[in-house]
Design a protein around this motif. Structure first.
Motif, mmCIF file in Angstrom:
data_model
loop_
_atom_site.group_PDB
_atom_site.id
_atom_site.type_symbol
_atom_site.label_atom_id
_atom_site.label_comp_id
_atom_site.label_asym_id
_atom_site.label_seq_id
_atom_site.Cartn_x
_atom_site.Cartn_y
_atom_site.Cartn_z
ATOM 1 N N THR A 183 5.160 4.342 2.111
ATOM 2 C CA THR A 183 5.263 5.742 2.514
ATOM 3 C C THR A 183 3.987 6.478 2.104
ATOM 4 O O THR A 183 3.217 6.000 1.276
ATOM 5 C CB THR A 183 6.458 6.439 1.826
ATOM 6 N N THR A 184 3.774 7.637 2.729
ATOM 7 C CA THR A 184 2.614 8.466 2.395
ATOM 8 C C THR A 184 3.091 9.906 2.270
ATOM 9 O O THR A 184 4.203 10.229 2.683
ATOM 10 C CB THR A 184 1.555 8.415 3.518
ATOM 11 N N PRO A 185 2.245 10.775 1.717
ATOM 12 C CA PRO A 185 2.627 12.196 1.662
ATOM 13 C C PRO A 185 2.961 12.724 3.052
ATOM 14 O O PRO A 185 3.896 13.499 3.216
ATOM 15 C CB PRO A 185 1.373 12.873 1.108
ATOM 16 N N GLU A 186 2.197 12.268 4.068
ATOM 17 C CA GLU A 186 2.437 12.729 5.431
ATOM 18 C C GLU A 186 3.816 12.287 5.902
ATOM 19 O O GLU A 186 4.590 13.079 6.435
ATOM 20 C CB GLU A 186 1.373 12.191 6.392
ATOM 21 N N SER A 187 4.123 11.013 5.682
ATOM 22 C CA SER A 187 5.401 10.494 6.194
ATOM 23 C C SER A 187 6.578 11.158 5.483
ATOM 24 O O SER A 187 7.650 11.285 6.046
ATOM 25 C CB SER A 187 5.461 8.970 6.037
ATOM 26 N N GLU A 189 6.351 14.220 4.194
ATOM 27 C CA GLU A 189 6.120 15.662 4.248
ATOM 28 C C GLU A 189 6.131 16.303 2.870
ATOM 29 O O GLU A 189 6.833 17.280 2.606
ATOM 30 C CB GLU A 189 7.146 16.334 5.169
ATOM 31 N N LYS A 191 3.508 17.463 -0.561
ATOM 32 C CA LYS A 191 2.152 17.635 -1.061
ATOM 33 C C LYS A 191 1.746 16.374 -1.810
ATOM 34 O O LYS A 191 2.554 15.753 -2.509
ATOM 35 C CB LYS A 191 2.097 18.815 -2.034
ATOM 36 N N GLY A 192 0.470 16.009 -1.700
ATOM 37 C CA GLY A 192 0.004 14.755 -2.290
ATOM 38 C C GLY A 192 0.244 14.634 -3.785
ATOM 39 O O GLY A 192 0.632 13.569 -4.280
ATOM 40 N N TRP A 258 -4.899 11.724 -2.397
ATOM 41 C CA TRP A 258 -3.655 12.465 -2.134
ATOM 42 C C TRP A 258 -3.505 13.595 -3.149
ATOM 43 O O TRP A 258 -3.187 14.727 -2.810
ATOM 44 C CB TRP A 258 -2.440 11.529 -2.240
ATOM 45 N N SER A 261 -6.014 16.554 -2.636
ATOM 46 C CA SER A 261 -5.692 17.494 -1.562
ATOM 47 C C SER A 261 -4.536 18.400 -1.981
ATOM 48 O O SER A 261 -4.506 19.574 -1.631
ATOM 49 C CB SER A 261 -5.384 16.759 -0.261
#
Length: 595
Positions: A183-187, A189, A191-192, A258, A261
């Motif tokens: 998973t990522t911060p984007e996936s 939603e 904040k990093g 991450w 940002s």
RNA sequence: GGCUCCGUAGUUCAACUGGAUAGAAUAACAGAUUUCGGCUCUGUUGGUUGAGGGUUCGAAUCCUUCCGGAGUCACCA
């Protein structure tokens, strides 16, 4: 414009020659502000001079007072209370002063870059979890101190060092590898910084689980804490990182980015910035070389296992490790390296470190070690040590989930500002974006002021309920006064550049405001010397109170028929609002035209 | 335990760095203005400055002894 204090000191000096045949050193003459309950502006305490005057306190004060009244044209009157000589300046002195502020909207500020270059380090977070309330105090303080020093004429360089390497970030990395499922911060939603912080928490959870099961299988607790497999894995990861392992390095970069940002957005909301960033991953090796160069110097020594130490017992401190037996750096070593790099690059007169008081010892040692290395500039290192922030429930503890998140708190303040503003309904005709900006101004103003009005050195209590109060000694109270003055100025629309100021027009209420305006340069100077935004906060609060009193007890200015009086009062209003705005900007707070 | 810092109205903070009768805010109560923005202004109540001793013309502030609290004393940062 000659300062009242200066002029009076000179006259008092003359008085002593004339009256008592004694040549005083000007430094001996200490004039203090007269307390509110007495008439006067400055007070001379006569007790220290009784040996010279050979007279009673009252009589000494009277003689000096009479001399001043006769010989000094800016002295209006004097009175003596128990050996305290209260001196009152003439109205024309205040008019002259007000006139002298005519030309500038930077009244109170020193000439830019007229003083030495200094550096202010603040923030300096770890990259494994989001910023919290403690960081807010740090950032608000650091940013405000930088602004104040600048206002006082210094060239200021704002820096932070980002603690981007070490076991803490490895823990987050490891937890993400194990449980992150790509998973990522984007996936998600998120904040990093929040995203990465969650994995730090996740690590701790697993770690505790493992300790518990080890203890259950008969291992001692101390042993279990050291031997938990997930911890060993994290340590192994750190070794790989230091060895430059490609996969680990790449993961490290990704996760740090991450976090950055996330931080960036938090800093933006806070309204703070930096001129230069240092990364621990860049500097952590440099201190090592510097230390090794001084191994032959007195106080430095090497132990049999190869570790390097410094003996500070002569300075009432103990022995301090500088390099581990395996040759790697510790925190102190990195700070030594970073300090030297900064000096080489910027040659500052002072290096201010805004860091909590739990590190008092560390900074004593840091300055001392650098001095022992022979660096004269190390005398300019100063730890701006501030107290912890407590909650009504006690200390913040991340493990117990009582940490107040910086983003959450700021948003909450903004929302409270919205509720209160909308209840009052003064914002018709304002579009949504302007309203949003206004709510942030008010909410953040409340928060910053609440934190900065307290003496930095002192531990402080943060009560969320009290901080959103908009009455009394609060940011919004001051902002409100500013907005109200703007409303008056909008309605009257006079050209204040042509204002004629005349003694005959002055009322007592006017003079009270002028006197407090007069104190602004001194407030800047004092707060710069003490590195204390609290002094600015106290100053502007006092100004606002005096102004509100003036406002309440003066007939409506907008309806004033005598143009000369009207314009003079408008001029005072305008100057006041300007000083309010400038004071607040030194605290990093902006003021609204309406609210 | 050693070292460092801190104890001020019920609560949160001041006190110009040794000066006058220790001040604000808040809460409670009483009032003013009610036509420049009532998020304003004025008053009342509230203190043995943790306790004792010392220094001096004078101490919340400096020294000292207790009491209470915090931090720090890592081959963590």
């Amino acid at each position: 414009m000659e300062k009242l204090e200066h002029k009076l000191s000179q006259e008092i000096k003359k008085a002593f020659v004339e009256l008592f045949g004694n040549e005083l050193d000007e430094a001996q003459i200490q004039l203090q502000k007269t307390r509110k309950e007495f008439i006067g502006d400055l007070t001379l305490v006569t007790f220290p001079f009784l040996k010279i005057t050979r007279k009673s306190p009252e009589e000494s004060a009277k003689l000096i007072g009479e001399f001043l009244e006769k010989n000094c044209d800016i002295v209006n009157s004097f009175n003596v209370v128990k050996g305290f000589l209260n001196i009152e300046a003439t109205p024309s002195y205040w008019i002259d002063f007000l006139n002298s502020t005519h030309q500038t909207d930077r009244f109170g500020f020193a000439e830019p870059n007229s003083k030495e270059r200094v550096m202010v380090e603040y923030s300096s977070p770890n990259t494994n979890k989001p910023l919290h309330l403690g960081h807010l105090r740090n950032n608000f303080l650091g940013n405000s101190v930088a602004r104040i020093l600048k206002a006082n004429g210094h060239e200021v360089i704002k820096v932070q060092i980002i603690n981007d390497r070490g076991i803490h970030i490895c823990k987050s990395m490891l937890a993400w590898q194990k449980f992150g499922e790509n998973t990522t911060p984007e996936s998600e939603e998120l904040k990093g910084d929040k995203f990465v912080g969650n994995y730090y928490v996740r690590f701790d959870k697993e770690y505790k689980k493992e300790i518990a099961s080890l203890i259950e299988s008969g291992v001692e607790e101390e042993e279990a804490k050291k031997k938990a497999p997930i911890l060993l894995e994290a340590q192994e990861m750190l070794r790989k990182w230091e060895a430059g392992d490609e996969e680990i390095t790449s993961l490290w970069k990704t996760m740090n980015n991450w976090v950055y940002s996330g931080f960036e957005s938090t800093y933006q909301t806070m309204g703070v910035d930096f001129d230069k960033l240092y990364y621990e991953s860049d500097t952590y090796l440099i201190g090592k070389d510097k230390v090794l160069k001084h191994i032959e110097t007195e106080s430095f020594y090497k132990k049999e296992d190869g570790s390097i130490w410094i003996n500070l017992e002569a300075d009432k401190l103990d022995n301090k490790l500088l390099l581990r037996s395996d040759g790697t750096s510790v925190y102190m070593t990195q700070d030594i390296g970073t300090a030297i790099i900064r000096e080489e690059e910027f040659h500052c007169k002072n290096y201010y470190y805004v860091v909590g008081n739990e590190q008092d010892y560390h900074f004593n040692v840091l300055a001392l070690v650098l001095q022992k290395m022979g660096f004269d500039w190390a005398n300019g290192i100063e730890h701006l040590s501030y107290g912890m922030v407590d909650l009504p429930s006690g200390k913040m503890k991340s493990r117990e989930g009582t940490v107040v998140d910086a983003d959450d708190l700021m948003l909450e303040m903004r929302n409270t500002a919205q509720e209160i503003s909308e209840d009052l309904g003064k914002l018709e005709g304002m579009d949504a974006a302007d309203k949003d900006g206004l709510f942030w101004k008010i909410g953040l103003g409340a928060l910053k002021y609440f934190i900065l009005k307290v003496d930095p050195k002192k531990r402080m209590m943060f009560d969320p309920k009290e901080s959103v109060d908009f009455n009394g000694n609060t940011g919004p109270f001051i902002q409100y006064t500013y907005a109200r003055i703007q409303s008056i100025l909008r309605k009257s629309d006079s050209d204040l550049k042509e204002v004629k100021l005349d003694i005959k027009l002055l009322d007592k209420e006017d003079i009270n405001v002028i006197k407090q305006l007069y104190n602004f340069p001194e407030a800047i100077n004092d707060s710069a010397l003490q590195k204390s935004p609290a002094l600015i906060a106290n100053y502007v609060y006092e100004l606002v109170k005096i102004f509100n009193h003036f406002y309440q007890n003066t007939p409506p200015i907008v309806k004033e028929k005598d143009d000369n009086i009207k314009n003079m009062r408008l001029f005072i209003c305008n100057k006041t609002s300007e000083v309010i705005a400038n004071s607040m900007s030194l605290l990093g707070i902006s003021v609204p035209e309406r609210m």
